[in-house]
Structure formats: C-alpha cells, structure tokens
Design an enzyme around this catalytic site. Structure first.
Site, mmCIF file in Angstrom:
data_model
loop_
_atom_site.group_PDB
_atom_site.id
_atom_site.type_symbol
_atom_site.label_atom_id
_atom_site.label_comp_id
_atom_site.label_asym_id
_atom_site.label_seq_id
_atom_site.Cartn_x
_atom_site.Cartn_y
_atom_site.Cartn_z
ATOM 1 N N ARG A 177 -18.946 2.437 17.032
ATOM 2 C CA ARG A 177 -18.529 2.110 15.918
ATOM 3 C C ARG A 177 -19.668 2.242 14.926
ATOM 4 N NH1 ARG A 177 -19.256 -2.791 13.532
ATOM 5 N NH2 ARG A 177 -20.507 -3.590 15.162
ATOM 6 N N TYR A 229 4.805 4.820 -0.707
ATOM 7 C CA TYR A 229 5.069 4.439 0.450
ATOM 8 C C TYR A 229 4.870 2.940 0.606
ATOM 9 C CZ TYR A 229 3.417 3.342 5.333
ATOM 10 O OH TYR A 229 3.420 2.932 6.726
ATOM 11 N N ASP A 249 -2.834 10.531 -2.373
ATOM 12 C CA ASP A 249 -2.307 10.175 -0.757
ATOM 13 C C ASP A 249 -1.868 11.620 -0.613
ATOM 14 O OD1 ASP A 249 -0.602 10.185 1.517
ATOM 15 O OD2 ASP A 249 -0.376 7.917 1.284
ATOM 16 N N LYS A 273 0.861 11.774 10.631
ATOM 17 C CA LYS A 273 2.150 12.579 10.284
ATOM 18 C C LYS A 273 1.837 13.983 10.476
ATOM 19 C CE LYS A 273 3.928 8.681 8.655
ATOM 20 N NZ LYS A 273 2.482 7.800 8.426
#
Length: 346
Positions: free
Chosen positions: A45, A97, A164, A189
């Site tokens: 992490r 979006y 984006d 995507k």
C-alpha cells in the site's frame, strides 16, 4: 533504450518491460502485500509492487508524464479533487461522466467545493472560467455527447486544468502536451480493453503533484489490485491495434448511421471508437438497446465487444437527450455490426 526514438505504437509494446539479462520478458504478476525487511519496499500500500510500477511506467511514457495507478477511475478522480482546499471553485461540462459530476455535486452539497457547469460548446464561458475558477475539469470528447473542447485554449487560463482522457486515450491526444496539469484515465475502459478489470490512473509532469497524488492514494488505501495492474499492462500492449481497428469501424458506422431514416442525429468527433446517435425518443432507444443481437446492452465501454447504453435512463444523466444511445464500437466485423444495427433500427 531511448523510447523517444520509437513511435507510440512501439512504445506501448516495449515501455515498462524488464530489460536485464535473465529477467522474464513480461513483468510477472506480483500478488504480495508485504516484502522481506531490509529493502526500500516493505508494504505494498505504501511502496507499490513491480506490477503497478511497470504499468505506471508504460502509461507514463505514452502520456508524457508521471503516472499513478488507482483502484478505479473514480478513485483517481477523487484523489485529484481531494487535493483542492475547502471552498475551491471547479468548472465541469454539463455533459460529462455522471460519476465525476456526482462526486462534485456531493462536495458542493457539503460545502466543500463550489461547482459551475458549463455547456461543452460555450467556448467563451470556458475561457472565462479558466481565469475565474480554481480548477477546470474537462472531457474531450465528452461522455456521452462526444463534444470536443479546445484543451489548449482553456489551458492558457490561470486555473489548474484536469483532462479525463479516457475516450481519446494517449494515442488519440496528449493533454499534457496541450497544457493540461493532470490527465485522468479510467483504465477499465479502452486501456484495459477486455471488460475484465477496474483501474484508474493520474498522469502529471509536475513531480511534486505526482507525489501528492501518490500520498493521497496511500492515505486513502485506493491502491490497484495486483491482477488488475497485470491485466491493464497486458491490455495496454494491444491498445494501438485495437484502437486503430475499432476507430476505422466506428468511422464507417457513423457515416452509415447518419443516412439511416430512424436516426435523427449522429455525434462522432471524427476519430475514436465512440459514437452517439439519437433516435426519436427514449422509448425507441430502449427498444433498440433491447433488440440488438450482436451488440451488447451494457453500461461500460472500450472493450473488444461492441456495446450500447441509453444514458438518459440512468440516474444523474436525465438531462441527456432522451433518445441518445452511446455506442462503444468493438472489434467485430464491421459488416456484421451494421447488419445488427440496420435490422434493429428498421
């Protein structure tokens, strides 16, 4: 190896790949949360894994910046907005979006941020906003209406600019080279390309900003999974050929859809794999989405399979034209796709 000597298509194949003698040709999957003490890497992490880093290196090369992978596109978006001070003013396209607008609306509702929505084609408003707000959040093309906004013009304003780039991908445009401060991707995507992972990415040329984004990822635990990073890198390798093939099909289908009597309007920016076309009303669009045999009725996009969705039917997108269908073009034979479109629309 100087990657600047090679084309973007070649960089997608070779960037982030092990090069030393005896190493594997591909970066192996690293399903590990912690590591033996005594090195700089202790806990994934905080310190990442070789798999994350290989993907970040490869995408960073294509976008021209320092990439940071996140658990999802929304995690990447939230990390960027998390860096804004309380009361900051953000401008976002009216058509964009729904997840991003929902996050901004929530921040506005709690008083953390001020949000202004701008029509995508209102160039003068964008130019004013770029000097008046603290951050401009752009999509170009926009989701789902595929409007194109002049990134370079907006970048000349004083506001921080985030783009984006999910629809265009780094092979379609490079916003950092146009003056953007941060690029965001939903690698779920087109980059992943097979509808089998969740992953988000930020890319910036500002080393300090990149570190702040990484610190936010660590603090919030928004880290990518080992398998997801592995699959995203594998998907990135084939992005150039998938994008070229699907884009050629999309251009053909957009032209044919424009001549179909049932189609009132076609929105296609001239390149890329996304088309938006409008039917008479929402009922007609719903019938079409249910009627396709080859084209999948599904909410995401950018996979090898073609898919459609009526965005106005979803929460947060009721302002989208009711008959608009967002069409993600995949890798099926273009004549088969057209046969499915023509049969269903007729």
């Amino acid at each position: 190896m100087d990657l600047d000597d090679w084309s973007p298509r070649t960089r997608a194949v070779v960037a982030g790949r092990p090069q030393a003698e005896g190493e594997p040709l591909n970066t192996p999957l690293t399903p590990a949360s912690n590591f033996h003490a005594g090195t700089e890497r202790a806990y994934s992490r905080e310190d990442g894994t070789p798999g994350w880093e290989a993907f970040e290196d490869a995408l960073g090369v294509l976008e021209g910046g320092n990439a940071t992978a996140f658990a999802s596109g929304m995690a990447a978006t939230a990390a960027v907005l998390d860096l804004l001070p309380v009361g900051a003013h953000v401008a976002v396209p009216v058509y964009s979006y729904a997840g991003t607008r929902g996050l901004l609306d929530h921040a506005a509702g709690t008083g953390r941020l001020k949000v202004t929505r701008v029509e995508p084609d209102d160039t003068e408003h964008w130019l004013r906003a770029a000097d008046e707000v603290d951050l401009v959040w752009l999509e170009s093309p926009t989701n789902p209406t595929l409007d194109v906004i002049d990134i370079a013009a907006v970048a000349r304003g004083r506001a921080q600019l985030v783009v984006d780039n999910t629809f265009a991908t780094p092979l379609g445009q490079q916003p950092l080279a146009l003056g953007a401060d941060v690029v965001v991707h939903s690698a779920t995507k087109l980059i992943g390309g097979h509808s089998d992972l969740l992953l988000g990415v930020t890319v910036t040329r500002d080393g300090g900003l990149a570190q702040r984004l990484r610190d936010t990822r660590t603090r919030n635990g928004a880290t990518p999974g080992a398998l997801e990073a592995f699959l995203a890198l594998r998907g990135l390798r084939t992005l150039p050929v998938r994008l070229a093939e699907a884009s050629a099909t999309a251009a053909l289908l957009a032209e044919r859809l424009a001549g179909h009597p049932a189609v009132r309007r076609v929105r296609y920016p001239g390149s890329g794999t996304m088309i938006a076309f409008e039917l008479a009303d929402g009922a007609a669009a719903d019938r079409a989405c249910r009627g396709f045999q080859l084209i999948q009725h599904a909410t995401s996009l950018g996979g090898v399979e073609s898919s459609v969705e009526r965005r106005a039917a979803l929460a947060g997108d009721s302002h989208v034209p009711a008959g608009l269908i967002r069409f993600s073009v995949g890798l099926e034979d273009p004549e088969d796709l057209w046969r499915d479109l023509e049969r269903t629309l007729s």
